[in-house]
Design a protein around this motif. Structure first.
Motif, PDB file in Angstrom:
ATOM      1  N   GLY A 154       3.330   4.321 -13.274  1.00  0.00           N
ATOM      2  CA  GLY A 154       2.806   4.291 -11.920  1.00  0.00           C
ATOM      3  C   GLY A 154       1.328   4.616 -11.862  1.00  0.00           C
ATOM      4  N   ILE A 155       0.570   3.762 -11.170  1.00  0.00           N
ATOM      5  CA  ILE A 155      -0.876   3.969 -11.057  1.00  0.00           C
ATOM      6  C   ILE A 155      -1.343   4.039  -9.605  1.00  0.00           C
ATOM      7  N   ALA A 156      -0.469   3.770  -8.641  1.00  0.00           N
ATOM      8  CA  ALA A 156      -0.870   3.796  -7.235  1.00  0.00           C
ATOM      9  C   ALA A 156       0.358   3.986  -6.363  1.00  0.00           C
ATOM     10  N   GLY A 157       0.114   4.434  -5.130  1.00  0.00           N
ATOM     11  CA  GLY A 157       1.172   4.558  -4.140  1.00  0.00           C
ATOM     12  C   GLY A 157       2.300   5.475  -4.564  1.00  0.00           C
ATOM     13  N   MET A 158       3.487   5.198  -4.036  1.00  0.00           N
ATOM     14  CA  MET A 158       4.650   6.025  -4.331  1.00  0.00           C
ATOM     15  C   MET A 158       5.106   5.875  -5.778  1.00  0.00           C
ATOM     16  N   ARG A 167      -8.739  17.079   4.232  1.00  0.00           N
ATOM     17  CA  ARG A 167      -7.948  16.034   3.573  1.00  0.00           C
ATOM     18  C   ARG A 167      -6.457  16.221   3.880  1.00  0.00           C
ATOM     19  N   MET A 168      -5.840  15.177   4.333  1.00  0.00           N
ATOM     20  CA  MET A 168      -4.433  15.218   4.705  1.00  0.00           C
ATOM     21  C   MET A 168      -3.552  15.354   3.470  1.00  0.00           C
ATOM     22  N   LYS A 169      -2.495  16.144   3.590  1.00  0.00           N
ATOM     23  CA  LYS A 169      -1.555  16.339   2.485  1.00  0.00           C
ATOM     24  C   LYS A 169      -0.292  15.528   2.737  1.00  0.00           C
ATOM     25  N   THR A 170      -0.017  14.620   1.822  1.00  0.00           N
ATOM     26  CA  THR A 170       1.204  13.835   1.875  1.00  0.00           C
ATOM     27  C   THR A 170       1.479  13.292   0.482  1.00  0.00           C
ATOM     28  N   GLU A 171       2.582  12.567   0.319  1.00  0.00           N
ATOM     29  CA  GLU A 171       2.954  12.101  -1.022  1.00  0.00           C
ATOM     30  C   GLU A 171       2.037  10.993  -1.532  1.00  0.00           C
ATOM     31  N   LEU A 172       1.490  10.214  -0.647  1.00  0.00           N
ATOM     32  CA  LEU A 172       0.668   9.077  -1.054  1.00  0.00           C
ATOM     33  C   LEU A 172      -0.626   9.573  -1.703  1.00  0.00           C
ATOM     34  N   PRO A 173      -0.928   9.137  -2.932  1.00  0.00           N
ATOM     35  CA  PRO A 173      -2.132   9.620  -3.617  1.00  0.00           C
ATOM     36  C   PRO A 173      -3.434   9.145  -2.971  1.00  0.00           C
ATOM     37  N   HIS A 232       0.809  -1.215   0.000  1.00  0.00           N
ATOM     38  CA  HIS A 232       0.000   0.000   0.000  1.00  0.00           C
ATOM     39  C   HIS A 232       0.844   1.268   0.000  1.00  0.00           C
ATOM     40  N   ILE A 233       2.131   1.133   0.275  1.00  0.00           N
ATOM     41  CA  ILE A 233       3.020   2.290   0.236  1.00  0.00           C
ATOM     42  C   ILE A 233       3.688   2.393  -1.133  1.00  0.00           C
ATOM     43  N   VAL A 234       4.331   1.332  -1.583  1.00  0.00           N
ATOM     44  CA  VAL A 234       5.033   1.402  -2.870  1.00  0.00           C
ATOM     45  C   VAL A 234       4.054   1.509  -4.032  1.00  0.00           C
ATOM     46  N   GLY A 235       2.847   0.933  -3.888  1.00  0.00           N
ATOM     47  CA  GLY A 235       1.861   1.040  -4.963  1.00  0.00           C
ATOM     48  C   GLY A 235       2.104   0.025  -6.057  1.00  0.00           C
ATOM     49  N   ALA A 236       1.790   0.408  -7.303  1.00  0.00           N
ATOM     50  CA  ALA A 236       1.894  -0.527  -8.424  1.00  0.00           C
ATOM     51  C   ALA A 236       2.002   0.246  -9.726  1.00  0.00           C
ATOM     52  N   LYS A 260       3.072   6.050  -8.299  1.00  0.00           N
ATOM     53  CA  LYS A 260       2.345   7.130  -8.963  1.00  0.00           C
ATOM     54  C   LYS A 260       2.925   8.489  -8.569  1.00  0.00           C
ATOM     55  N   TYR A 261       3.348   8.609  -7.314  1.00  0.00           N
ATOM     56  CA  TYR A 261       3.957   9.868  -6.870  1.00  0.00           C
ATOM     57  C   TYR A 261       5.208  10.179  -7.689  1.00  0.00           C
ATOM     58  N   VAL A 262       6.028   9.156  -7.976  1.00  0.00           N
ATOM     59  CA  VAL A 262       7.241   9.359  -8.786  1.00  0.00           C
ATOM     60  C   VAL A 262       6.865   9.884 -10.163  1.00  0.00           C
ATOM     61  N   ASP A 263       5.853   9.275 -10.798  1.00  0.00           N
ATOM     62  CA  ASP A 263       5.427   9.721 -12.123  1.00  0.00           C
ATOM     63  C   ASP A 263       4.877  11.151 -12.072  1.00  0.00           C
ATOM     64  N   ASP A 264       4.064  11.434 -11.061  1.00  0.00           N
ATOM     65  CA  ASP A 264       3.455  12.767 -10.947  1.00  0.00           C
ATOM     66  C   ASP A 264       4.468  13.845 -10.591  1.00  0.00           C
TER      67      ASP A 264
END
Length: 570
Positions: free
Chosen positions: A189-193, A376-382, A178-182, A195-199
């Motif tokens: 990247g479509i989820a988790g970190m 809504r909490m602000k953090t890197e996780l989407p 749930h952290i690294v995503g997929a 997706k954060y890397v792509d974004d």
């Protein structure tokens, strides 16, 4: 010897022509200039056509050549994801994908039958349609295993080829899913970190063509893989022990806001990302909202003390009372007035409601907003959910919210707010990336006074030593915190049989360095336990996490003077 010339009459013999002093003239056949010109023109035309085609093929490539060339060049490599100690969480590996050039397929029926012997999971009708189409290119199967690729090569089917692609590989499987995503099939990247890397720019680099196949610097996360393993292992054990439907937990550094570990089970293996879409595999820690029950009494008590209207020695009436047609009463009443620490220790609903009433509706709402519990909490996780609250706050809303009913928020932001109460009164936004103490100091904002934080730590410790949190208090680590047992809403009413339990604990409570929290959904009573309230399940799980992970977190146990004497004598 007979002379034949005598047998020929004289008049029949050829006579020599008179020369008249001139040489005889040479007669030549006439040359066909027209035919020669035509032949020359034909030869020139043929060579011009051949030369023209060669030039055209050199300048304009076959569209299918793009795929053939790509198979040699290879796709862009994503940066690795690593934990705070450099352990790999996600990396790229090379894989082969199967494609066809239908125009070059000799026999589509035979090719279909042959491929199905190696890839029986393919749809025969779809496969045959692609192989017999007029298209120049068609994908057949992405991400083959090396064995599948070798077996297909052995079939020797014309018009079949392989493209080298990159596949994301997660060595830890579901450990930190749930952290690294997929990523998707195109390694995006479509989820988790992921997706954060792509974004955060990687997608733009790819789009602009500036990304390359050169190895990129790994993206380091704040996660400690060792602690992450311990947390998930205890959640899985608790899931079975208490026959619950789900559980989740988080470990956060109270001085920097770094999330050191976070897990939610059931989870999924990011190597098969399709499982992430299953409803039960939701990331409950940041993407799910819940009524957090009595853990909200942390904020009610801190609000009352920080307002200056309540002192830690004040006593409140805890007899049941009615407001707006509802009765506010205790779960386990003591039948007497309680002090502020006792309201916390005995988890008094009535006492908490009276504290909130003393502050007022506007003050209560402002305090929870200040702690980030209503937005809504602000953090890197989407994957972060938005809390819910009443559209209009009334007196009854404020009173029930005081003991954890009426506001739904994510467990992660509840833990972040609790960390702010325990760390000296500073709210620090959570992060899944490494952050130094100096960087955190530049971001933090004061939400309660140092005095309020000191008093709350004393109350935490009291509850950890002799209250509902004593099963989480590991010897030597001084864990203090608050339990929460929230009745779940079912068909618009609170169910007495289904609970969402939580425990939030800080350690070492004298000067907290970490907050550990566990939530467990619909736990059942375990063996000889008197009931299934949070102290008997979520609290026990937090204690187990602290016991196993404290060494990895560089927190040394403190057994007091007796322990020091034993160490000296040893």
């Amino acid at each position: 010897m007979i002379d034949l010339r005598k047998l020929v009459p004289a008049r029949a013999r050829p006579q020599a022509a008179p020369t008249l002093g001139l040489k005889p003239r040479r007669v030549e056949a006439p040359r066909n200039k027209a035919r020669f010109a035509i032949a020359t023109a034909l030869f020139c035309s043929v060579y011009l056509v051949i030369g023209g085609r060669l030039v055209m093929w050199g300048a304009v490539s076959d569209p299918n050549d793009t795929y053939r060339a790509a198979s040699g060049a290879g796709p862009i490599t994503r940066p690795d994801l690593v934990d705070r100690n450099g352990e790999v969480l996600a990396t790229d590996i090379k894989t082969a994908s199967l494609f066809a050039e239908p125009k070059r397929i000799v026999d589509a029926d035979e090719a279909t039958e042959s491929l199905l012997t190696v890839l029986p999971d393919l749809n025969p009708k779809v496969l045959h349609a692609r192989l017999s189409s007029k298209a120049g290119f068609a994908w057949l199967k992405r991400e083959l295993t090396p064995r599948q690729q070798q077996e297909i090569l052995a079939l020797g089917i014309p018009g079949i080829g392989f493209r080298t692609e990159k596949r994301r590989f997660y060595p830890g499987g579901p450990t930190a899913s749930h952290i690294v995503g997929a990523v998707n099939v195109d390694n995006q990247g479509i989820a988790g970190m992921e997706k954060y890397v792509d974004d955060s720019g990687f997608r733009d680099l790819q789009t602009s063509g500036f990304a390359s196949n050169d190895a990129m610097e790994p993206v380091k996360l704040s996660i400690d893989l060792r602690v992450q393993h311990v947390l998930r292992d205890e959640l899985m054990a608790g899931l079975g022990r208490y026959q619950a439907i789900a559980a989740g937990g988080v470990v956060i550094n109270v001085e920097t806001g770094e999330v050191v570990a976070m897990a939610s089970v059931p989870d999924y293996d990011p190597n098969t990302p399709g499982d992430a879409l299953k409803k039960d595999n939701l990331n409950r820690m940041s993407a799910g909202t819940f009524e957090m029950g009595s853990t909200f009494k942390i904020f009610t008590t801190a609000m009352a003390l920080d307002s200056g209207k309540v002192k830690v020695t004040d006593i409140f009436d805890t007899r049941p009372f009615r407001v707006a047609g509802f009765t506010i009463k205790e779960f386990h009443g003591k039948g007497r007035p309680l002090s502020v620490p006792e309201i916390f220790e005995y988890s008094s609903n009535v006492g908490s409601a009276r504290e909130a009433d003393l502050i007022g509706i506007d003050g209560h709402k402002e305090f929870l907003t200040r702690l980030g519990l209503l937005s809504r909490m602000k953090t890197e996780l989407p994957e972060v959910a938005t809390p819910t609250q009443p559209k209009v706050w009334k007196k009854i809303n404020s009173m029930t919210i005081a003991f954890g009913h009426g506001v739904s928020t994510t467990p992660l932001q509840t833990v972040v707010a609790a960390a702010a109460i325990a760390n000296g009164g500073w709210y620090i936004p959570p992060t899944f990336l490494p952050r130094t103490k100096e960087e955190a100091d530049a971001l933090k904002t004061r939400v309660v006074s140092q005095q309020t934080s000191d008093e709350m730590r004393g109350i935490f410790r009291l509850n950890g030593e002799q209250g509902s949190g004593k099963r989480a208090n590991v010897p030597g680590y001084h864990v203090g915190g608050k339990t929460g047992t929230a009745e779940k809403v079912e068909n618009g009413r609170y169910s007495k049989d289904k609970r969402f339990n939580a425990y939030i604990g800080a350690f070492p409570i004298e000067k907290p360095r970490y907050v550990v929290a566990v939530v467990i959904d619909e736990p059942k009573r375990f063996e000889k336990d008197p009931n299934a309230t949070a102290g008997f399940n979520a609290g026990v799980m937090v204690g187990n996490v602290v016991r196993r992970a404290a060494t990895f977190l560089n927190v040394a146990p403190d057994f007091g003077e007796t322990g020091k004497q034993l160490l000296v004598s040893y």
